[in-house]
Design a protein around this motif. Structure first.
Motif, PDB file in Angstrom:
ATOM      1  N   LEU A 128       1.586  10.595  -6.260  1.00 25.73           N
ATOM      2  CA  LEU A 128       2.477  11.431  -7.075  1.00 25.73           C
ATOM      3  C   LEU A 128       1.904  11.632  -8.475  1.00 25.73           C
ATOM      4  O   LEU A 128       1.969  12.734  -9.022  1.00 25.73           O
ATOM      5  N   LEU A 129       1.304  10.567  -9.030  1.00 19.87           N
ATOM      6  CA  LEU A 129       0.668  10.716 -10.341  1.00 19.87           C
ATOM      7  C   LEU A 129      -0.487  11.711 -10.268  1.00 19.87           C
ATOM      8  O   LEU A 129      -0.626  12.585 -11.127  1.00 19.87           O
ATOM      9  N   LEU A 130      -1.272  11.561  -9.202  1.00 15.64           N
ATOM     10  CA  LEU A 130      -2.416  12.463  -9.023  1.00 15.64           C
ATOM     11  C   LEU A 130      -1.941  13.901  -8.906  1.00 15.64           C
ATOM     12  O   LEU A 130      -2.491  14.811  -9.536  1.00 15.64           O
ATOM     13  N   LEU A 131      -0.877  14.088  -8.118  1.00 19.73           N
ATOM     14  CA  LEU A 131      -0.320  15.431  -7.933  1.00 19.73           C
ATOM     15  C   LEU A 131       0.130  15.996  -9.271  1.00 19.73           C
ATOM     16  O   LEU A 131      -0.159  17.141  -9.616  1.00 19.73           O
ATOM     17  N   LEU A 143       0.827  -1.200   0.000  1.00 24.11           N
ATOM     18  CA  LEU A 143       0.000   0.000   0.000  1.00 24.11           C
ATOM     19  C   LEU A 143       0.867   1.257   0.000  1.00 24.11           C
ATOM     20  O   LEU A 143       0.515   2.254  -0.625  1.00 24.11           O
ATOM     21  N   ILE A 144       2.016   1.193   0.668  1.00 19.73           N
ATOM     22  CA  ILE A 144       2.938   2.331   0.620  1.00 19.73           C
ATOM     23  C   ILE A 144       3.327   2.595  -0.827  1.00 19.73           C
ATOM     24  O   ILE A 144       3.277   3.729  -1.320  1.00 19.73           O
ATOM     25  N   PHE A 145       3.672   1.510  -1.512  1.00 21.68           N
ATOM     26  CA  PHE A 145       4.101   1.603  -2.905  1.00 21.68           C
ATOM     27  C   PHE A 145       2.991   2.213  -3.769  1.00 21.68           C
ATOM     28  O   PHE A 145       3.202   3.201  -4.473  1.00 21.68           O
ATOM     29  N   TRP A 146       1.793   1.634  -3.663  1.00 18.82           N
ATOM     30  CA  TRP A 146       0.701   2.127  -4.505  1.00 18.82           C
ATOM     31  C   TRP A 146       0.264   3.532  -4.128  1.00 18.82           C
ATOM     32  O   TRP A 146      -0.051   4.346  -4.994  1.00 18.82           O
ATOM     33  N   THR A 147       0.254   3.825  -2.827  1.00 13.17           N
ATOM     34  CA  THR A 147      -0.121   5.181  -2.406  1.00 13.17           C
ATOM     35  C   THR A 147       0.855   6.199  -2.973  1.00 13.17           C
ATOM     36  O   THR A 147       0.443   7.236  -3.505  1.00 13.17           O
TER      37      THR A 147
END
Lengths: 416, 170
Positions: free
Chosen positions: B25-28, B16-20
């Motif tokens: 970052l992509l969302l940002l 979940l750390i990885f996906w979050t």
């Protein structure tokens, strides 16, 4: 000297609650204190203290004993298990039903094993979370035990589980099987992606509305709903706390605010995932805040840490405190959001669970009334925690950029 | 069992750390480029526009006020000028009237004086003529007396009384 001791005390206290002394922030400080109090109250209900844990444990074991004695109530509901099932992450998106009768969406399982990456659907575990179903891929065998994936043991134990346990010094069973690195798209990851897509859709369509209608016309629809939030984050959070150089940080603060808000709100929907109440999510956000804060920090910030305004003799004490302070602030951020959201969910489930614990419908009016009350409170908390997280992030960034030494300012002013 | 659950509650999972991290970052990045930038720019532009419009309205108001005060001033000036003109006109009128009056008076005086003079002259002339007539009359009388019969006393007496009558008439 006494004033210095007082100052030290104040510095320590401020580090503890991770707020900087600024009269302009009094309103926010008050709000934060209020929320902290609220959190403490909630945590008191949460069965995280050892005592209450033991209590619940004892209760469940007696329940089991009773069930064994009478031979009925085989499906005695373990509220603790149900509650944690709801707040913890899972490999499939469970909708309703129990064990083999449950209805759920399978999600992709991605494992990094010694031999490379392994992909399969979580449906292959057939809703099993007790290590009883083995999935074999490329000669490697996996089991799902309490939503953690382990390499399966060669043979079953007495209860039909392909996992082995060891008793640790605290007398608790821990799984001794080796585990691959789990990069699965879990329920939380899936909801996170889903919410990110919703945010992208919402805000890009909002952005295109400005292009279509022009900037001077009054906002409409989505624009008029979302624009106040955006303006609020920009003016009340970023501008108010960061200072003149705030514009650079507004996109980050907006993204943080909306991703937390949308997941907080989604978290209130019964079948959804508890993303913001997962420590991995809050961990990543606070790590990014830590990086942003320290990258944008100015000389005064580092000066305050490594050359604090105190007698040199106290440097060995003060410098470590200040260094720890760098990390306590984002750490508090991480815990605050996680604890608030998780606690709220646990309270709601526990209240509903009262009906099953007492095994009577007569409890339901009270349980439902309380659960409704907490749910309404959670609606407030959902917005409030998004605000608090963003506000504190802005505060930390602002405090790392502020000029601490007022004498310098006067000198500059004098020079001009 | 409880510790086990608690541990999994507070242990961040690597997955979940990885996906979050990736999702956030992509969302940002995506929102930063395609949403926040245009939205914030648009809001800023609009705010600037509103500010500008308000400023313009303010300036316009100020201008109108200035214009009004100018108008008032002009009106006041005009009124003052009018008053001054009126006053001047009145004064002129008065002075003209006064002048006319004094002139008329003078003329009248002059006419009176000349009339008086003429009267005196006429009178003098009349007196002179009368004197002449009296003289000539006296001469005539004398002549008549001389011519008439002054022989008798009665006749003389009649003559004198006659003459005296004449004298009395004058």
């Amino acid at each position: 000297m006494p004033t210095f001791v007082a100052e030290l005390k104040v510095v320590f206290l401020l580090n503890m609650i991770s707020i900087l002394p600024k009269p302009a922030y009094l309103k926010q400080v008050f709000l934060i204190v209020l929320v902290l109090l609220l959190s403490i109250k909630m945590k008191a209900h949460e069965p995280t203290e050892p005592d209450s844990l033991e209590l619940v444990n004892a209760k469940t074991t007696t329940d089991h004993n009773k069930a064994g004695d009478h031979g009925k109530h085989e499906e005695k509901v373990n509220i603790q298990e149900v509650a944690f099932d709801h707040v913890l992450d899972a490999h499939s998106w469970h909708l309703w039903g129990d064990h083999e009768h449950s209805v759920s969406f399978p999600l992709p399982v991605i494992l990094k094993t010694d031999k490379g990456l392994v992909f399969f659907s979580s449906g292959e575990f057939h809703h099993d979370t007790h290590g009883k179903v083995v999935v074999e891929k490329n000669g490697e065998r996996f089991v799902n035990y309490k939503e953690d994936i382990y390499y399966a043991s060669e043979s079953q134990n007495a209860e039909g589980e392909y996992v082995e346990f060891a008793v640790n010094e605290k007398g608790k069973n821990t799984v001794t099987n080796k585990a691959p690195l789990d990069f699965s798209i879990t329920k939380n990851a899936a909801q996170l992606i889903f919410s990110a897509l919703i945010l992208i859709f919402l805000f890009t369509s909002m952005a295109s509305a400005y292009k279509k209608t022009g900037v001077t016309s009054a906002p409409k629809g989505k624009q008029s709903f979302l624009e106040p939030f955006v303006v609020f984050v920009r003016d009340e959070i970023a501008k108010a706390n960061i200072g003149p150089k705030y514009e650079k940080y507004v996109p980050y603060l907006l993204t943080v605010f909306f991703i937390i808000l949308i997941n907080n709100v989604f978290g209130l929907i019964p079948i959804s995932a508890n993303v913001t109440g997962n420590i991995a999510f809050t961990f990543v956000l606070s790590i990014i805040t830590l990086i942003v804060t320290n990258v944008s920090a100015n000389k005064a910030y580092w000066g305050h840490i490594f050359l604090p305004p105190a007698p040199k003799a106290l440097y060995p004490i003060l410098i470590p405190i200040e260094i720890v302070g760098i990390f306590t602030k984002p750490f508090a951020l991480m815990i605050r959001l996680f604890a608030n959201m998780t606690a709220g969910h646990i309270i709601v489930i526990s209240l509903v669970g009262l009906i099953f614990v007492f095994e009577t419908l007569w409890v339901s009016p009270v349980a439902v009334a309380f659960a409704l009350f907490i749910d309404i409170l959670e609606c407030l908390v959902a917005v409030l925690q998004a605000y608090i997280f963003t506000l504190l992030t802005a505060l930390f960034i602002g405090s790392a950029m502020v000029e601490h030494h007022h004498e310098d300012k006067h000198e500059e002013a004098g020079a001009h | 069992m409880s510790l086990f659950i608690l541990a999994s509650l507070v242990t961040p999972g690597i997955g979940l750390i990885f996906w979050t991290a990736i999702v956030f970052l992509l969302l940002l990045g995506i929102l930063g480029k395609f949403a926040w930038k245009p939205i914030l720019n648009a809001i800023k532009t609009r705010e600037e526009g509103i500010e500008k419009a308000l400023g313009a309205a303010d300036t316009a108001l100020k201008e109108v006020r200035e214009l009004k005060s100018n108008n008032d001033k002009m009106l006041l000036e005009a009124r003052n000028e009018r008053d001054a003109l009126m006053k001047e006109a009145r004064e002129t009128k008065e002075s003209i009237v006064a002048e006319a009056k004094s002139k008329a008076q003078k003329d009248a005086d002059r006419i009176m004086a000349s009339a008086r003079e003429q009267i005196i002259n006429e009178k003098n002339a009349a007196v002179a003529e009368l004197k002449n007539q009296v003289a000539s009359l006296s001469i005539e009388i004398a002549e008549k007396i001389l011519r008439s019969d002054l022989s008798t006393d009665e006749k003389q007496k009649a003559l004198v009384s006659n003459l005296m009558k004449d004298v009395n008439l004058n």
